[in-house]
Write a protein that holds these residues in place. Structure first.
Motif, PDB file in Angstrom:
ATOM      1  N   LYS A 119       0.845  -1.206   0.000  1.00 53.54           N
ATOM      2  CA  LYS A 119       0.000   0.000   0.000  1.00 53.54           C
ATOM      3  C   LYS A 119       0.873   1.245   0.000  1.00 53.54           C
ATOM      4  O   LYS A 119       0.577   2.242  -0.663  1.00 53.54           O
ATOM      5  CB  LYS A 119      -0.905  -0.004   1.230  1.00 53.54           C
ATOM      6  N   GLU A 151       2.130   6.745  -6.925  1.00 51.80           N
ATOM      7  CA  GLU A 151       1.155   7.743  -7.360  1.00 51.80           C
ATOM      8  C   GLU A 151       1.697   9.160  -7.177  1.00 51.80           C
ATOM      9  O   GLU A 151       1.566  10.018  -8.060  1.00 51.80           O
ATOM     10  CB  GLU A 151      -0.159   7.546  -6.590  1.00 51.80           C
ATOM     11  N   HIS A 172      -4.253  15.855  -0.966  1.00 50.15           N
ATOM     12  CA  HIS A 172      -3.934  14.421  -1.076  1.00 50.15           C
ATOM     13  C   HIS A 172      -4.441  13.552   0.067  1.00 50.15           C
ATOM     14  O   HIS A 172      -4.201  12.344   0.060  1.00 50.15           O
ATOM     15  CB  HIS A 172      -2.412  14.242  -1.207  1.00 50.15           C
ATOM     16  N   TYR A 173      -5.130  14.163   1.015  1.00 48.56           N
ATOM     17  CA  TYR A 173      -5.535  13.362   2.176  1.00 48.56           C
ATOM     18  C   TYR A 173      -6.577  12.305   1.797  1.00 48.56           C
ATOM     19  O   TYR A 173      -6.576  11.204   2.343  1.00 48.56           O
ATOM     20  CB  TYR A 173      -6.048  14.262   3.301  1.00 48.56           C
ATOM     21  N   ASP A 174      -7.428  12.633   0.833  1.00 47.36           N
ATOM     22  CA  ASP A 174      -8.421  11.646   0.388  1.00 47.36           C
ATOM     23  C   ASP A 174      -7.741  10.453  -0.272  1.00 47.36           C
ATOM     24  O   ASP A 174      -8.088   9.299   0.001  1.00 47.36           O
ATOM     25  CB  ASP A 174      -9.408  12.279  -0.604  1.00 47.36           C
ATOM     26  N   LEU A 175      -6.776  10.763  -1.117  1.00 49.87           N
ATOM     27  CA  LEU A 175      -6.021   9.685  -1.758  1.00 49.87           C
ATOM     28  C   LEU A 175      -5.328   8.820  -0.697  1.00 49.87           C
ATOM     29  O   LEU A 175      -5.388   7.588  -0.735  1.00 49.87           O
ATOM     30  CB  LEU A 175      -4.957  10.281  -2.705  1.00 49.87           C
ATOM     31  N   LYS A 235      -6.126   8.382   2.417  1.00 47.16           N
ATOM     32  CA  LYS A 235      -7.076   7.542   3.156  1.00 47.16           C
ATOM     33  C   LYS A 235      -7.611   6.396   2.312  1.00 47.16           C
ATOM     34  O   LYS A 235      -7.924   5.325   2.827  1.00 47.16           O
ATOM     35  CB  LYS A 235      -8.238   8.414   3.661  1.00 47.16           C
ATOM     36  N   SER A 236      -7.740   6.632   1.020  1.00 41.82           N
ATOM     37  CA  SER A 236      -8.278   5.568   0.163  1.00 41.82           C
ATOM     38  C   SER A 236      -7.299   4.398   0.069  1.00 41.82           C
ATOM     39  O   SER A 236      -7.683   3.278  -0.254  1.00 41.82           O
ATOM     40  CB  SER A 236      -8.585   6.113  -1.236  1.00 41.82           C
ATOM     41  N   ILE A 237      -6.025   4.678   0.343  1.00 39.36           N
ATOM     42  CA  ILE A 237      -5.014   3.616   0.282  1.00 39.36           C
ATOM     43  C   ILE A 237      -4.657   3.096   1.685  1.00 39.36           C
ATOM     44  O   ILE A 237      -4.374   1.916   1.865  1.00 39.36           O
ATOM     45  CB  ILE A 237      -3.745   4.138  -0.444  1.00 39.36           C
ATOM     46  N   ASN A 263      -7.516   0.743   7.720  1.00 33.46           N
ATOM     47  CA  ASN A 263      -8.635   1.221   8.548  1.00 33.46           C
ATOM     48  C   ASN A 263      -8.234   2.151   9.683  1.00 33.46           C
ATOM     49  O   ASN A 263      -8.914   3.137   9.949  1.00 33.46           O
ATOM     50  CB  ASN A 263      -9.354   0.017   9.177  1.00 33.46           C
ATOM     51  N   GLN A 274      -8.457   5.829   9.193  1.00 31.92           N
ATOM     52  CA  GLN A 274      -9.664   6.466   8.657  1.00 31.92           C
ATOM     53  C   GLN A 274     -10.252   7.526   9.592  1.00 31.92           C
ATOM     54  O   GLN A 274     -10.876   8.477   9.134  1.00 31.92           O
ATOM     55  CB  GLN A 274     -10.722   5.405   8.306  1.00 31.92           C
TER      56      GLN A 274
END
Lengths: 499, 499
Positions: free
Chosen positions: A207, A214, A314-317, A319-321, A324, A327
């Motif tokens: 991860k 990315e 970039h925080y959304d990216l 968290k998506s990677i 848990n 989150q």
């Protein structure tokens, strides 16, 4: 199509031959640190010996000397003129040291590096002391062979940061040191401190790699001209001008190692990837100095990727990677935690505020050694005292003190200042950028193309065509000024620590 | 500790220098085919040029000649004597071709390889024809420079399989060809045929890698002295004697590509890993010929890993890693399917029974070309006719016929026989092993240590200390005998196809 004289063509062919050996050596280094099976190492070092010797012979050959003498200041081609100057400097540097003496130095250095390992394990400085004493003597002799104007240490500094002198450093370093020490004290006294524990959840290697890849892509790193691999001590390396590789290290207990490490090395790699193709296969196709190189890695690592704007995008990216456990981490807590300031005993674990203080200590000590103002045997005590003076903490063992870095054991004196210079250069470049672009919005928008282009146009493309201080002046319109780093840190950390 | 004379030491140092360039080139080749980013390729080929030229200069230098003349038959050291002989042979081979002529050959070859790509794409042999004609002329000239006793083709054969002559091949190949053709006919008429469809389920790459790694380990491949990577055209390469790497290719629709491919390359790698360390950094530290090398890969791929005994031991492991779709496949169906015999147009897709027939065709044609018995323009028709005669199928396009292999376009004539020799050697070695060990029980028990040790003691350790036919004789007590391959295939396939 450029027209070359016969002599110019001969010179370019000689450079191509040198560059071929350099490329083979670079690939071998990369392999040695990423892929090689352990039993292959021993024979590989003989290969390094043969190729390095060949490269050394080429750079000090009579043929080279003859071409230099015939071409210097007699060519209309600016690139060739600069390359001739580079070759002349290397020729002189290598020729001035008697061959036998240099061999002894190389052998001593290699022995000393393994003694350093042992001294660290046993936490016993006296084991290393006699080696360091000899290495200091060699460096003093080399400096005398090479010559200098005012300070013997300048001759060593010149190898890593041409144009920067003790005089300059002694102007900027004390001011920087005092400002940083004050800032650190304030931060230490701050009430509301970030809590980095919330970052230390298990984060699977794969991860972390996914996120690293990315971000490298978004920075504009060209994967058709590079790759990312795993290693123990991360580095970036230009195998050739279209093959610049990044390495990183994954710590599943702390993602910061890989993420910020990859971005740091990515900054180095962007520099090398964007040097003008016109300089390929010449000694000019490389970053112009250690310090300018470090400015590029630190720019991306700190000014960009530890900024509030970067993470707001970039925080959304992330968290998506991320697993848990991450989150529920609040954005603001996250941002503050990745910017924790905490004086540490170990340089390579230091944050962006305290890092340069570690460098000051090393600079002051090595300069004094080279100028016979202190003795090797006194290093541990002097080191510990300076740690207490500048950082407010004192090592209880030499392992966490004077024995922590390999540089001196490897015979490298004059190298350390580049790191602090890199911080100052980066801040000064950042300030110049801000005059031309709304940096905060650009970072918030994740629009790195514009940043990458600015760096390419102003810095990267030139390779070694400009010396570091000339480059700094051309880009920022002034000479080295530590104020920009102090201002940047003050502003950023006043907000984070509510100073 | 061995005592060397001054001259011997000089010679060994020269060999070490050669070996250093060779090692750098090997690593570059490995990188080029596994890791290099695509934009890095162009400059890398210049590096290959510089290092190859350097290696060529060393092997044909006056210094080398002088040492050879002074040492040959005047040293008590057997390894040094053998190495001198190798160096002398290379010196003579390289010196006999006029430098300018060789350069033209290299340029033509490189051009011809890309024309071959185009000719294949357009399915147009006439594009390649003029290049092949010139390449044949070059090979004829080279053969004349090198010299031969009875047949011009022998001079070419000698490069790949020293000691093997047209006379020998013309004794063994026709017998082998007729026996194999008969066997193939019987198999074609068999009623109960295996069904390879049951093997073609999706098999994730990572799972295939896991199985491949496990089998390599069980074969005794030393991962401390090697590694497994992915590539397009699989190969094994000895970077140095303690760094021998395997590569493989994963087809998620057909696991056979990776599994049997890895074992094949693993067989090559075991050979290189187990050459005596006394030969390291000399030209003797390498497999003794293309054919003996191929015998080692084919031994592991076919005699071991396509045997009933192997799968009786490894089928549980396979199922534990394989996806659901494989769980209901009956062992016997599985075993028969991985041993399907089916004449195919393409050599590299051929099974162990038909493979050598593909080689006969190429051997007969290239021998006739070199001896002026046929012309390049007649190749397509002759090729198709022989395919029909030996394999009972006929290509409908040259793409699937004479244009399928790169060898001739790359200027390589005399190479093909090694493949068929490899099959014959492997069967003959296998027969010798059976006299000493109960091979079936050993394979069923998965006791590969014993097999690996036998191969090391009898074959691998010697490197180039023994020429291929001498080795064969020492190990098996007789000269080349195709009967063992015919017997092995007859026995195995009589059972599988119920002949």
């Amino acid at each position: 199509m450029e027209e070359y004289t016969k002599l110019e063509t001969d010179f370019l062919n000689l450079l191509k031959e040198q560059s071929a050996y350099g490329e083979a050596l670079a690939l071998i280094q990369w392999d040695l640190r990423t892929k090689i099976p352990k039993k292959g190492v021993e024979q590989r070092s003989e290969v390094i010996g043969v190729l390095s010797q060949k490269l050394h012979h080429l750079s000090t050959s009579e043929q080279m000397k003859k071409i230099i003498d015939q071409l210097k200041n007699k060519t209309d081609n600016k690139i060739i003129q600069k390359a001739v100057e580079e070759c002349e400097e290397e020729f002189e540097r290598n020729r001035k040291i008697p061959e036998e003496e240099y061999k002894q130095f190389i052998m001593l250095r290699s022995k000393s590096e393994s003694v350093w390992q042992e001294a660290r394990e046993k936490d016993d400085f006296t084991l290393l002391q006699p080696y360091l004493e000899k290495l200091v003597e060699f460096n003093k002799k080399f400096a005398d062979y090479w010559g200098y104007e005012k300070n013997r240490y300048d001759a060593l500094l010149h190898m890593y940061e041409p144009g920067v002198t003790t005089e300059i450093l002694d102007q900027v370093f004390p001011a920087l040191r005092d400002s940083l020490s004050d800032l650190v004290k304030k931060v230490n006294q701050a009430k509301n401190k970030p809590n980095p524990d919330l970052l230390q959840h298990h984060f699977p290697k794969q991860k972390q790699e996914q996120f690293s890849l990315e971000i490298l892509k978004r920075m504009g790193y060209d994967f058709d001209a590079g790759r990312l691999d795993e290693t123990v001590h991360p580095f970036a390396i230009s195998v050739n001008s279209s093959d610049v590789r990044v390495t990183t290290r994954y710590d599943e207990k702390d993602f910061r190692m890989a993420i910020f490490g990859t971005i740091h090395e990515g900054g180095h790699a962007l520099y090398e990837q964007n040097i003008s193709g016109d300089l390929a296969q010449t000694p000019l196709s490389s970053g112009t100095s250690m310090g300018i190189h470090e400015s590029q890695s630190l720019f991306w690592e700190n000014f960009i990727s530890r900024s509030n704007g970067f993470w707001s995008n970039h925080y959304d990216l992330f968290k998506s990677i991320a697993p848990n456990e991450f989150q529920d981490v609040d954005f603001n807590d996250f941002y503050r935690s990745i910017n924790e300031v905490k004086p540490s005993l170990i340089r390579i674990e230091a944050d962006e505020m305290t890092y340069s203080l570690h460098i000051m200590i090393r600079y002051e000590l090595e300069k004094a050694l080279i100028n016979d103002e202190i003795e090797v045997k006194d290093l541990p005590e002097l080191w510990n005292q300076k740690m207490e003076d500048y950082l407010g903490i004192k090592p209880t063992s030499d392992k966490d003190g004077v024995l922590q870095d390999i540089h001196w054991s490897a015979g490298d004196f004059g190298y350390f200042p580049s790191y602090a210079l890199g911080y100052m250069y980066a801040a000064q470049f950042y300030n110049a950028m801000k005059k031309e672009m709304d940096m905060d919005s650009i970072i918030r928008a994740g629009n790195f193309t514009e940043i990458k282009e600015w760096l390419t146009n102003n810095i990267h493309q030139y390779g070694k065509m400009k010396k570091p201080l000339q480059l700094l002046n051309d880009v920022t319109g002034e000479s080295l000024n530590p104020e920009y780093l102090v201002d940047y840190l003050t502003e950023k950390y006043s907000e984070i620590y509510d100073l």
